[in-house]
Design a protein around this motif. Structure first.
Motif, PDB file in Angstrom:
ATOM      1  N   ASN A  35       0.813  -1.210   0.000  1.00 54.88           N
ATOM      2  CA  ASN A  35       0.000   0.000   0.000  1.00 54.88           C
ATOM      3  C   ASN A  35       0.844   1.257   0.000  1.00 54.88           C
ATOM      4  O   ASN A  35       1.758   1.402   0.812  1.00 54.88           O
ATOM      5  CB  ASN A  35      -0.943   0.000   1.196  1.00 54.88           C
ATOM      6  N   LYS A  36       0.487   2.167  -0.917  1.00 57.67           N
ATOM      7  CA  LYS A  36       1.105   3.487  -1.000  1.00 57.67           C
ATOM      8  C   LYS A  36       0.421   4.407   0.008  1.00 57.67           C
ATOM      9  O   LYS A  36       1.042   5.272   0.602  1.00 57.67           O
ATOM     10  CB  LYS A  36       0.931   4.011  -2.423  1.00 57.67           C
ATOM     11  N   ASP A  37      -0.875   4.213   0.159  1.00 54.49           N
ATOM     12  CA  ASP A  37      -1.668   4.876   1.190  1.00 54.49           C
ATOM     13  C   ASP A  37      -2.732   3.860   1.589  1.00 54.49           C
ATOM     14  O   ASP A  37      -2.672   2.706   1.159  1.00 54.49           O
ATOM     15  CB  ASP A  37      -2.254   6.216   0.698  1.00 54.49           C
ATOM     16  N   LEU A  86      12.820   2.405  -2.609  1.00 52.60           N
ATOM     17  CA  LEU A  86      11.597   2.033  -1.897  1.00 52.60           C
ATOM     18  C   LEU A  86      11.951   1.534  -0.503  1.00 52.60           C
ATOM     19  O   LEU A  86      12.842   0.697  -0.362  1.00 52.60           O
ATOM     20  CB  LEU A  86      10.855   0.930  -2.648  1.00 52.60           C
ATOM     21  N   THR A  87      11.252   2.031   0.498  1.00 55.32           N
ATOM     22  CA  THR A  87      11.372   1.485   1.847  1.00 55.32           C
ATOM     23  C   THR A  87      10.053   0.802   2.163  1.00 55.32           C
ATOM     24  O   THR A  87       8.988   1.419   2.079  1.00 55.32           O
ATOM     25  CB  THR A  87      11.670   2.583   2.885  1.00 55.32           C
ATOM     26  N   ILE A  88      10.135  -0.477   2.495  1.00 54.53           N
ATOM     27  CA  ILE A  88       8.933  -1.258   2.790  1.00 54.53           C
ATOM     28  C   ILE A  88       8.968  -1.708   4.242  1.00 54.53           C
ATOM     29  O   ILE A  88       9.974  -2.244   4.713  1.00 54.53           O
ATOM     30  CB  ILE A  88       8.823  -2.475   1.839  1.00 54.53           C
ATOM     31  N   SER A  89       7.861  -1.451   4.931  1.00 47.09           N
ATOM     32  CA  SER A  89       7.690  -1.918   6.313  1.00 47.09           C
ATOM     33  C   SER A  89       6.227  -2.307   6.496  1.00 47.09           C
ATOM     34  O   SER A  89       5.398  -2.087   5.604  1.00 47.09           O
ATOM     35  CB  SER A  89       8.065  -0.822   7.313  1.00 47.09           C
ATOM     36  N   GLY A 101       7.320  12.963   7.180  1.00 46.87           N
ATOM     37  CA  GLY A 101       7.174  14.404   7.369  1.00 46.87           C
ATOM     38  C   GLY A 101       8.065  14.918   8.479  1.00 46.87           C
ATOM     39  O   GLY A 101       8.759  15.926   8.315  1.00 46.87           O
ATOM     40  N   ALA A 102       8.079  14.217   9.585  1.00 49.76           N
ATOM     41  CA  ALA A 102       8.891  14.637  10.735  1.00 49.76           C
ATOM     42  C   ALA A 102      10.384  14.508  10.444  1.00 49.76           C
ATOM     43  O   ALA A 102      11.187  15.309  10.922  1.00 49.76           O
ATOM     44  CB  ALA A 102       8.524  13.808  11.969  1.00 49.76           C
ATOM     45  N   ALA A 103      10.764  13.504   9.627  1.00 49.35           N
ATOM     46  CA  ALA A 103      12.182  13.238   9.354  1.00 49.35           C
ATOM     47  C   ALA A 103      12.683  13.970   8.106  1.00 49.35           C
ATOM     48  O   ALA A 103      13.869  13.909   7.790  1.00 49.35           O
ATOM     49  CB  ALA A 103      12.404  11.732   9.196  1.00 49.35           C
ATOM     50  N   GLY A 104      11.787  14.616   7.372  1.00 50.12           N
ATOM     51  CA  GLY A 104      12.196  15.315   6.150  1.00 50.12           C
ATOM     52  C   GLY A 104      12.574  14.375   5.019  1.00 50.12           C
ATOM     53  O   GLY A 104      13.402  14.693   4.171  1.00 50.12           O
ATOM     54  N   ILE A 105      11.961  13.205   4.987  1.00 50.24           N
ATOM     55  CA  ILE A 105      12.255  12.209   3.948  1.00 50.24           C
ATOM     56  C   ILE A 105      11.475  12.585   2.690  1.00 50.24           C
ATOM     57  O   ILE A 105      10.241  12.635   2.705  1.00 50.24           O
ATOM     58  CB  ILE A 105      11.872  10.786   4.424  1.00 50.24           C
ATOM     59  N   ASP A 106      12.186  12.831   1.591  1.00 50.04           N
ATOM     60  CA  ASP A 106      11.519  13.288   0.378  1.00 50.04           C
ATOM     61  C   ASP A 106      11.967  12.572  -0.886  1.00 50.04           C
ATOM     62  O   ASP A 106      11.439  12.812  -1.964  1.00 50.04           O
ATOM     63  CB  ASP A 106      11.724  14.798   0.207  1.00 50.04           C
ATOM     64  N   LYS A 107      12.932  11.674  -0.798  1.00 43.19           N
ATOM     65  CA  LYS A 107      13.424  10.955  -1.971  1.00 43.19           C
ATOM     66  C   LYS A 107      13.023   9.477  -1.954  1.00 43.19           C
ATOM     67  O   LYS A 107      12.838   8.865  -2.990  1.00 43.19           O
ATOM     68  CB  LYS A 107      14.955  11.035  -2.052  1.00 43.19           C
ATOM     69  N   VAL A 108      12.910   8.915  -0.764  1.00 41.39           N
ATOM     70  CA  VAL A 108      12.534   7.520  -0.597  1.00 41.39           C
ATOM     71  C   VAL A 108      11.015   7.414  -0.665  1.00 41.39           C
ATOM     72  O   VAL A 108      10.306   8.262  -0.124  1.00 41.39           O
ATOM     73  CB  VAL A 108      13.043   6.987   0.768  1.00 41.39           C
ATOM     74  N   ILE A 109      10.518   6.381  -1.333  1.00 36.26           N
ATOM     75  CA  ILE A 109       9.084   6.100  -1.381  1.00 36.26           C
ATOM     76  C   ILE A 109       8.802   5.050  -0.314  1.00 36.26           C
ATOM     77  O   ILE A 109       9.372   3.949  -0.351  1.00 36.26           O
ATOM     78  CB  ILE A 109       8.679   5.564  -2.771  1.00 36.26           C
ATOM     79  N   THR A 110       7.950   5.390   0.662  1.00 37.04           N
ATOM     80  CA  THR A 110       7.612   4.413   1.697  1.00 37.04           C
ATOM     81  C   THR A 110       6.342   3.670   1.282  1.00 37.04           C
ATOM     82  O   THR A 110       5.379   4.265   0.798  1.00 37.04           O
ATOM     83  CB  THR A 110       7.407   5.070   3.078  1.00 37.04           C
ATOM     84  N   LEU A 111       6.389   2.362   1.449  1.00 28.99           N
ATOM     85  CA  LEU A 111       5.283   1.488   1.088  1.00 28.99           C
ATOM     86  C   LEU A 111       4.986   0.552   2.255  1.00 28.99           C
ATOM     87  O   LEU A 111       5.907   0.111   2.950  1.00 28.99           O
ATOM     88  CB  LEU A 111       5.641   0.684  -0.158  1.00 28.99           C
ATOM     89  N   SER A 112       3.703   0.262   2.447  1.00 28.61           N
ATOM     90  CA  SER A 112       3.283  -0.543   3.593  1.00 28.61           C
ATOM     91  C   SER A 112       2.853  -1.944   3.191  1.00 28.61           C
ATOM     92  O   SER A 112       2.018  -2.122   2.305  1.00 28.61           O
ATOM     93  CB  SER A 112       2.133   0.161   4.311  1.00 28.61           C
ATOM     94  N   ASP A 113       3.395  -2.919   3.896  1.00 23.84           N
ATOM     95  CA  ASP A 113       3.082  -4.333   3.693  1.00 23.84           C
ATOM     96  C   ASP A 113       2.071  -4.813   4.736  1.00 23.84           C
ATOM     97  O   ASP A 113       1.910  -5.999   4.959  1.00 23.84           O
ATOM     98  CB  ASP A 113       4.395  -5.144   3.788  1.00 23.84           C
TER      99      ASP A 113
END
Length: 172
Positions: A35-37, A86-89, A101-113
């Motif tokens: 999931n992206k969102d 991609l960071t998957i967790s 948002g809190a960490a200022g991450i703007d290049k990595v795409i976070t995805l949820s498993d």
């Protein structure tokens, strides 16, 4: 029933069971749905034609996962537009967005498993006992062939950042 692997990983020196196959260099990258969102799912095909650096972390809200994601976010800036980092967790998409948002991450795409554990089972990183994904790194070329794999033997250890980044740079 999915394959289970024992004796290959620990959490603070306690043995854990990984569900799914061990992916090796040269394998065709397995497809997955994450999931992206909350409502939008993506798969390997959504990153077709790009080199993919997949950083798998148990939870962004832990020290090593935080450091790992920040490091790959910094590295992503120099890898170019033909690379998807991609960071998957298993963290919920809400938590991932808040953390980024809190960490200022703007290049990595976070995805949820979180929903189906599809990635964890396909890549052999789902931890049976706690239903989180084990720390690992995968580099997949533009043709979806696995070019680099690092499964961490201990969940709290850091991956070899330099080797993963070098594997990506050889492909771009």
């Amino acid at each position: 029933m999915a394959q289970e692997r024992t004796g290959v990983a620990t959490l603070k020196s306690n043995p854990i069971t990984l569900v799914g196959p061990e992916i090796k260099v040269g394998d065709k990258a397995p497809d997955f749905k994450v999931n992206k969102d909350l409502m939008t799912q993506v798969s390997l095909a959504d990153y077709a034609g790009k080199v993919k650096l997949i950083s798998v972390v148990p939870s962004l809200d832990t020290g090593v996962c935080d450091a790992q994601t920040r490091r790959f976010n910094e590295e992503a800036a120099g890898l170019g537009d033909n690379v998807a980092v991609l960071t998957i967790s298993v963290d919920l998409p809400f938590a991932q967005a808040r953390w980024c948002g809190a960490a200022g991450i703007d290049k990595v795409i976070t995805l949820s498993d979180y929903k189906t554990k599809s990635f964890g089972e396909a890549y052999g990183v789902l931890i049976k006992e706690i239903q989180l994904d084990m720390r690992a790194i995968f580099v997949i070329d533009a043709n979806d062939t696995v070019q680099y794999v690092e499964y961490l033997g201990e969940m709290t250890a850091h991956p070899n950042y330099e080797a993963a980044v070098e594997a990506v740079k050889k492909l771009v």
